[in-house]
Design a protein around this motif. Structure first.
Motif, PDB file in Angstrom:
ATOM      1  N   LEU A 150      98.483  14.951  18.404  1.00 37.90           N
ATOM      2  CA  LEU A 150      99.344  15.164  19.567  1.00 37.90           C
ATOM      3  C   LEU A 150      99.419  13.904  20.422  1.00 37.90           C
ATOM      4  O   LEU A 150     100.489  13.519  20.898  1.00 37.90           O
ATOM      5  N   THR A 151      98.270  13.264  20.647  1.00 40.39           N
ATOM      6  CA  THR A 151      98.226  11.953  21.298  1.00 40.39           C
ATOM      7  C   THR A 151      97.575  10.989  20.325  1.00 40.39           C
ATOM      8  O   THR A 151      96.426  11.211  19.927  1.00 40.39           O
ATOM      9  N   ASN A 152      98.278   9.952  19.920  1.00 41.52           N
ATOM     10  CA  ASN A 152      97.675   9.057  18.928  1.00 41.52           C
ATOM     11  C   ASN A 152      96.483   8.319  19.528  1.00 41.52           C
ATOM     12  O   ASN A 152      96.351   8.181  20.745  1.00 41.52           O
ATOM     13  N   ILE A 203      95.160  14.090  28.471  1.00 43.81           N
ATOM     14  CA  ILE A 203      94.760  12.931  29.269  1.00 43.81           C
ATOM     15  C   ILE A 203      95.889  12.433  30.168  1.00 43.81           C
ATOM     16  O   ILE A 203      95.653  12.057  31.318  1.00 43.81           O
ATOM     17  N   SER A 204      97.123  12.460  29.703  1.00 49.56           N
ATOM     18  CA  SER A 204      98.223  11.930  30.519  1.00 49.56           C
ATOM     19  C   SER A 204      98.490  12.809  31.731  1.00 49.56           C
ATOM     20  O   SER A 204      98.783  12.304  32.825  1.00 49.56           O
ATOM     21  N   GLN A 205      98.360  14.137  31.568  1.00 53.78           N
ATOM     22  CA  GLN A 205      98.595  15.053  32.693  1.00 53.78           C
ATOM     23  C   GLN A 205      97.522  14.888  33.768  1.00 53.78           C
ATOM     24  O   GLN A 205      97.824  14.859  34.973  1.00 53.78           O
ATOM     25  N   VAL A 206      96.278  14.766  33.341  1.00 54.73           N
ATOM     26  CA  VAL A 206      95.198  14.579  34.317  1.00 54.73           C
ATOM     27  C   VAL A 206      95.341  13.227  34.997  1.00 54.73           C
ATOM     28  O   VAL A 206      95.131  13.102  36.207  1.00 54.73           O
ATOM     29  N   ASN A 207      95.708  12.234  34.233  1.00 50.38           N
ATOM     30  CA  ASN A 207      95.933  10.902  34.791  1.00 50.38           C
ATOM     31  C   ASN A 207      96.992  10.932  35.898  1.00 50.38           C
ATOM     32  O   ASN A 207      96.842  10.303  36.954  1.00 50.38           O
ATOM     33  N   LEU A 245      82.597  13.225  44.897  1.00 53.51           N
ATOM     34  CA  LEU A 245      82.318  13.161  43.460  1.00 53.51           C
ATOM     35  C   LEU A 245      83.476  13.773  42.674  1.00 53.51           C
ATOM     36  O   LEU A 245      84.009  14.818  43.062  1.00 53.51           O
ATOM     37  N   ILE A 246      83.853  13.116  41.576  1.00 53.04           N
ATOM     38  CA  ILE A 246      84.826  13.651  40.624  1.00 53.04           C
ATOM     39  C   ILE A 246      84.101  13.952  39.323  1.00 53.04           C
ATOM     40  O   ILE A 246      83.428  13.078  38.768  1.00 53.04           O
ATOM     41  N   ILE A 247      84.234  15.187  38.841  1.00 51.73           N
ATOM     42  CA  ILE A 247      83.751  15.537  37.508  1.00 51.73           C
ATOM     43  C   ILE A 247      84.974  15.696  36.615  1.00 51.73           C
ATOM     44  O   ILE A 247      85.824  16.555  36.857  1.00 51.73           O
ATOM     45  N   LEU A 248      85.071  14.868  35.595  1.00 47.15           N
ATOM     46  CA  LEU A 248      86.195  14.899  34.663  1.00 47.15           C
ATOM     47  C   LEU A 248      85.805  15.615  33.371  1.00 47.15           C
ATOM     48  O   LEU A 248      84.665  15.515  32.916  1.00 47.15           O
ATOM     49  N   SER A 249      86.749  16.325  32.785  1.00 46.81           N
ATOM     50  CA  SER A 249      86.553  16.907  31.459  1.00 46.81           C
ATOM     51  C   SER A 249      87.922  17.117  30.832  1.00 46.81           C
ATOM     52  O   SER A 249      88.653  18.040  31.195  1.00 46.81           O
ATOM     53  N   VAL A 250      88.268  16.255  29.900  1.00 45.95           N
ATOM     54  CA  VAL A 250      89.591  16.290  29.284  1.00 45.95           C
ATOM     55  C   VAL A 250      89.520  15.558  27.956  1.00 45.95           C
ATOM     56  O   VAL A 250      88.629  14.737  27.736  1.00 45.95           O
ATOM     57  N   GLY A 251      90.447  15.872  27.048  1.00 43.95           N
ATOM     58  CA  GLY A 251      90.503  15.154  25.784  1.00 43.95           C
ATOM     59  C   GLY A 251      90.773  16.017  24.576  1.00 43.95           C
ATOM     60  O   GLY A 251      91.472  15.604  23.649  1.00 43.95           O
ATOM     61  N   VAL A 252      90.241  17.237  24.576  1.00 45.10           N
ATOM     62  CA  VAL A 252      90.387  18.068  23.374  1.00 45.10           C
ATOM     63  C   VAL A 252      91.847  18.380  23.078  1.00 45.10           C
ATOM     64  O   VAL A 252      92.265  18.433  21.913  1.00 45.10           O
ATOM     65  N   ASN A 253      92.662  18.554  24.108  1.00 46.28           N
ATOM     66  CA  ASN A 253      94.073  18.895  23.886  1.00 46.28           C
ATOM     67  C   ASN A 253      94.903  17.720  23.362  1.00 46.28           C
ATOM     68  O   ASN A 253      96.066  17.910  22.982  1.00 46.28           O
ATOM     69  N   ASP A 254      94.319  16.540  23.334  1.00 50.76           N
ATOM     70  CA  ASP A 254      94.999  15.385  22.766  1.00 50.76           C
ATOM     71  C   ASP A 254      94.722  15.237  21.265  1.00 50.76           C
ATOM     72  O   ASP A 254      95.416  14.490  20.583  1.00 50.76           O
ATOM     73  N   THR A 255      93.712  15.942  20.754  1.00 48.54           N
ATOM     74  CA  THR A 255      93.224  15.702  19.397  1.00 48.54           C
ATOM     75  C   THR A 255      93.928  16.466  18.280  1.00 48.54           C
ATOM     76  O   THR A 255      93.880  16.010  17.131  1.00 48.54           O
ATOM     77  N   PRO A 256      94.566  17.632  18.509  1.00 51.34           N
ATOM     78  CA  PRO A 256      95.032  18.426  17.365  1.00 51.34           C
ATOM     79  C   PRO A 256      96.143  17.751  16.575  1.00 51.34           C
ATOM     80  O   PRO A 256      96.904  16.940  17.111  1.00 51.34           O
ATOM     81  N   ARG A 257      96.215  18.117  15.314  1.00 49.07           N
ATOM     82  CA  ARG A 257      97.313  17.656  14.452  1.00 49.07           C
ATOM     83  C   ARG A 257      98.421  18.703  14.476  1.00 49.07           C
ATOM     84  O   ARG A 257      98.151  19.907  14.479  1.00 49.07           O
ATOM     85  N   LEU A 258      99.635  18.228  14.497  1.00 45.11           N
ATOM     86  CA  LEU A 258     100.785  19.103  14.715  1.00 45.11           C
ATOM     87  C   LEU A 258     101.370  19.599  13.401  1.00 45.11           C
ATOM     88  O   LEU A 258     101.627  18.809  12.486  1.00 45.11           O
ATOM     89  N   GLY A 259     101.567  20.909  13.319  1.00 49.34           N
ATOM     90  CA  GLY A 259     102.288  21.488  12.195  1.00 49.34           C
ATOM     91  C   GLY A 259     101.463  21.792  10.976  1.00 49.34           C
ATOM     92  O   GLY A 259     101.597  22.852  10.367  1.00 49.34           O
ATOM     93  N   HIS A 260     100.589  20.853  10.590  1.00 55.09           N
ATOM     94  CA  HIS A 260      99.722  21.079   9.438  1.00 55.09           C
ATOM     95  C   HIS A 260      98.500  20.167   9.541  1.00 55.09           C
ATOM     96  O   HIS A 260      98.430  19.297  10.422  1.00 55.09           O
ATOM     97  N   ILE A 261      97.548  20.369   8.642  1.00 53.21           N
ATOM     98  CA  ILE A 261      96.266  19.678   8.732  1.00 53.21           C
ATOM     99  C   ILE A 261      96.420  18.163   8.703  1.00 53.21           C
ATOM    100  O   ILE A 261      95.650  17.430   9.331  1.00 53.21           O
ATOM    101  N   GLN A 262      97.417  17.667   7.991  1.00 57.55           N
ATOM    102  CA  GLN A 262      97.633  16.230   7.871  1.00 57.55           C
ATOM    103  C   GLN A 262      98.713  15.709   8.825  1.00 57.55           C
ATOM    104  O   GLN A 262      99.160  14.573   8.688  1.00 57.55           O
ATOM    105  N   GLY A 263      99.131  16.546   9.771  1.00 55.66           N
ATOM    106  CA  GLY A 263     100.143  16.119  10.722  1.00 55.66           C
ATOM    107  C   GLY A 263      99.631  15.042  11.666  1.00 55.66           C
ATOM    108  O   GLY A 263      98.447  14.700  11.674  1.00 55.66           O
ATOM    109  N   ARG A 264     100.526  14.532  12.488  1.00 55.50           N
ATOM    110  CA  ARG A 264     100.114  13.497  13.445  1.00 55.50           C
ATOM    111  C   ARG A 264      99.366  14.136  14.605  1.00 55.50           C
ATOM    112  O   ARG A 264      99.595  15.304  14.955  1.00 55.50           O
TER     113      ARG A 264
END
Length: 227
Positions: A110-112, A65-69, A89-108
């Motif tokens: 990527l974007t809180n 989201i920050s890069q597209v912004n 017209l602008i068609i936006l599609s972004v967000g999935v790359n902000d969701t993953p947890r880093l390092g392990h399943i319980q990690g933080r």
């Protein structure tokens, strides 16, 4: 006395639309070796019709989201043409790359969640100041294929929460939102697996075919491209 149409309406009737699709790898079309992704398929669809709308693919793999912004305004300002100074017209599609947890399943994440909420609201406000806006939501990942790149743990639960805040932000602003996450989840796990590439994150060729058909028949898009 003859009443002339509004010049803006005359332009829309007589000239093709200029559309930019901006976001991450779902816009870019990564994984579709046949059709180039749903944006490219839509571009070809316009070229083969009498509408002749112009569609620019501004997807970058890995963008959040920050890069597209940060690049929206500049991308927008450089996509006008001789008669249309700026896109329609602008068609936006972004967000999935902000969701993953880093390092392990319980990690933080990527974007809180709080930061993402602030950024999605900022992006939508910025976009609406430029022209009409639509949002194509993320698709569900295959959790069994995680981690992605050996370190990113995408999961459906986090995806849902980030998707919901995006959907709500769009609804607040009357921005059409295509909820692909719920749509694909409703079709069951077996169907979803047939649409996904081996990495569990991107659609395969069949998946992009499905996306194209869902998007090209999406009523809000049909209304603007046929009006």
């Amino acid at each position: 006395m003859q009443i002339l149409d509004n010049p803006h309406n005359q332009r829309q009737k007589s000239q093709p639309l200029r559309i930019i699709a901006i976001g991450d790898s779902l816009i870019y079309g990564y994984g579709d070796t046949e059709g180039g992704g749903w944006v490219e398929r839509l571009r070809r669809y316009f070229m083969n019709s009498d509408q002749d709308h112009v569609l620019y693919n501004l997807g970058i793999r890995g963008d959040g989201i920050s890069q597209v912004n940060s690049r929206l305004c500049q991308e927008f300002s450089h996509r006008g043409e001789l008669r249309n100074k700026y896109p329609d017209l602008i068609i936006l599609s972004v967000g999935v790359n902000d969701t993953p947890r880093l390092g392990h399943i319980q990690g933080r994440n990527l974007t809180n969640y709080q930061k993402f909420t602030e950024d999605i609201n900022s992006l939508l406000d910025q976009a609406q100041k430029l022209c009409s806006v639509m949002f194509v939501g993320m698709i569900p990942v295959d959790e069994e294929k995680m981690p992605f790149l050996d370190c990113l743990y995408y999961n459906l639960r986090d995806q849902y929460h980030y998707k919901e805040v995006t959907k709500q932000a769009c609804e607040t602003r009357n921005i059409p939102y295509l909820d692909l996450f719920d749509m694909w989840m409703s079709r069951g796990e077996y169907w979803r697996k047939t649409q996904m590439s081996k990495d569990g994150l991107h659609p395969n060729i069949k998946g992009y075919e499905s996306l194209f058909h869902e998007i090209v028949h999406w009523q809000p898009l049909q209304l603007i491209i046929n009006n």
